[in-house]
Design a protein around this motif. Structure first.
Motif, short mmCIF file in Angstrom:
data_model
loop_
_atom_site.label_atom_id
_atom_site.label_comp_id
_atom_site.label_asym_id
_atom_site.label_seq_id
_atom_site.Cartn_x
_atom_site.Cartn_y
_atom_site.Cartn_z
N PHE A 8 0.80 -1.13 -0.01
CA PHE A 8 0.20 -0.15 0.08
C PHE A 8 1.09 1.31 -0.17
O PHE A 8 0.58 2.12 0.04
CB PHE A 8 -1.21 0.38 1.16
N GLN A 9 2.27 1.22 -0.13
CA GLN A 9 2.69 2.61 -0.01
C GLN A 9 2.55 3.57 -1.53
O GLN A 9 3.47 4.49 -0.88
CB GLN A 9 4.00 2.09 0.04
N ASP A 10 1.67 2.92 -2.71
CA ASP A 10 2.14 3.72 -3.12
C ASP A 10 0.98 4.70 -3.43
O ASP A 10 0.65 5.55 -3.77
CB ASP A 10 1.96 2.93 -4.69
N TYR A 11 0.05 4.19 -2.16
CA TYR A 11 -1.50 5.22 -2.46
C TYR A 11 -1.12 6.38 -1.48
O TYR A 11 -0.29 6.64 -0.40
CB TYR A 11 -2.38 4.56 -0.93
N GLU A 12 -1.39 7.50 -1.86
CA GLU A 12 -1.72 8.52 -1.28
C GLU A 12 -1.83 8.37 -0.21
O GLU A 12 -2.50 7.35 0.58
CB GLU A 12 -2.99 9.42 -1.71
N SER A 13 -0.92 9.77 1.15
CA SER A 13 -1.35 9.10 2.25
C SER A 13 -1.19 10.84 2.78
O SER A 13 -0.97 11.59 2.49
CB SER A 13 0.49 9.00 2.89
N ILE A 14 -2.25 10.49 4.03
CA ILE A 14 -2.82 11.44 4.48
C ILE A 14 -2.95 11.18 6.22
O ILE A 14 -2.67 10.52 7.03
CB ILE A 14 -4.24 12.92 4.69
N THR A 15 -2.72 12.39 7.11
CA THR A 15 -2.42 12.40 8.88
C THR A 15 -3.87 12.78 9.23
O THR A 15 -5.08 12.70 8.50
CB THR A 15 -1.91 13.37 9.29
N VAL A 16 -4.47 11.61 10.47
CA VAL A 16 -5.88 12.02 10.95
C VAL A 16 -6.21 13.34 11.12
O VAL A 16 -7.56 13.04 10.60
CB VAL A 16 -5.63 11.02 12.47
N ASP A 17 -5.58 13.96 11.48
CA ASP A 17 -6.02 15.28 11.47
C ASP A 17 -6.09 16.21 10.13
O ASP A 17 -6.96 16.48 10.02
CB ASP A 17 -4.58 16.77 11.78
N GLU A 18 -5.59 15.81 9.21
CA GLU A 18 -6.36 15.72 7.62
C GLU A 18 -7.31 15.48 7.44
O GLU A 18 -8.10 15.85 6.81
CB GLU A 18 -4.91 15.76 6.95
N LEU A 19 -7.59 14.02 7.67
CA LEU A 19 -8.55 13.28 7.59
C LEU A 19 -9.92 13.89 8.19
O LEU A 19 -11.11 13.95 7.78
CB LEU A 19 -8.66 11.67 8.22
N LYS A 20 -9.40 14.73 9.74
CA LYS A 20 -10.55 14.74 10.24
C LYS A 20 -11.33 16.39 9.77
O LYS A 20 -13.06 16.59 9.93
CB LYS A 20 -10.18 16.00 11.82
N GLY A 21 -10.04 17.43 9.00
CA GLY A 21 -11.14 18.87 8.72
C GLY A 21 -11.37 18.67 7.18
O GLY A 21 -12.15 19.27 6.60
N GLN A 22 -10.91 17.23 6.69
CA GLN A 22 -11.66 17.37 5.09
C GLN A 22 -12.53 15.81 4.80
O GLN A 22 -12.16 15.54 3.63
CB GLN A 22 -10.23 17.01 3.60
N ALA A 23 -12.79 15.09 5.70
CA ALA A 23 -14.03 14.23 5.99
C ALA A 23 -14.15 13.76 4.54
O ALA A 23 -14.57 13.23 3.69
CB ALA A 23 -14.55 13.46 6.87
N ASN A 24 -15.68 14.51 4.27
CA ASN A 24 -16.52 14.79 3.70
C ASN A 24 -16.09 14.61 2.22
O ASN A 24 -16.39 13.54 1.29
CB ASN A 24 -17.66 15.75 3.32
N SER A 25 -15.33 15.65 1.95
CA SER A 25 -14.54 15.52 -0.36
C SER A 25 -13.17 15.01 0.02
O SER A 25 -13.66 13.36 -0.73
CB SER A 25 -13.52 16.75 -0.22
N LEU A 26 -12.98 14.71 1.54
CA LEU A 26 -11.91 12.51 1.15
C LEU A 26 -12.87 11.66 0.48
O LEU A 26 -12.33 10.53 -0.54
CB LEU A 26 -11.41 12.44 2.33
#
Length: 93
Positions: A8-26
């Motif tokens: 899975f290392q080739d998949y785009e990566s984000i942090t949990v904080d980024e996930l919280k802020g952009q949940a709907n769009s992600l």
């Protein structure tokens, strides 16, 4: 056969904080573009967000029978097919 340790290392990566802020769009990105997203936790752990459709073949009740049929077919051959089928089963089950 050699396989990558972290497939899975080739998949785009984000942090949990980024996930919280952009949940709907992600989540829309993951479901509409059918693209898995790797989420990195602060403690170093990771998890994947991916569309449910990607699990459909594995969740299918006939998938087990197809794997058994492939293995039985491959075992009767003097080729590398039994190892290919066995490796596939080990990776996906």
């Amino acid at each position: 056969m050699n396989y990558e340790v972290n497939p899975f290392q080739d998949y785009e990566s984000i942090t949990v904080d980024e996930l919280k802020g952009q949940a709907n769009s992600l989540l829309n990105l993951v479901t509409e573009e059918q693209r898995p997203l790797r989420v990195c936790m602060n403690n170093g752990k990771e998890f994947l967000l991916f569309p449910q459709d990607l699990l459909a073949p594995i969740c299918d009740s006939d998938f087990r029978l197809i794997l058994l049929s492939a293995m039985r077919y491959a075992m009767g051959r003097n080729t590398c097919m039994p190892m290919v089928v066995a490796d596939y089963i080990k990776r996906h089950i």
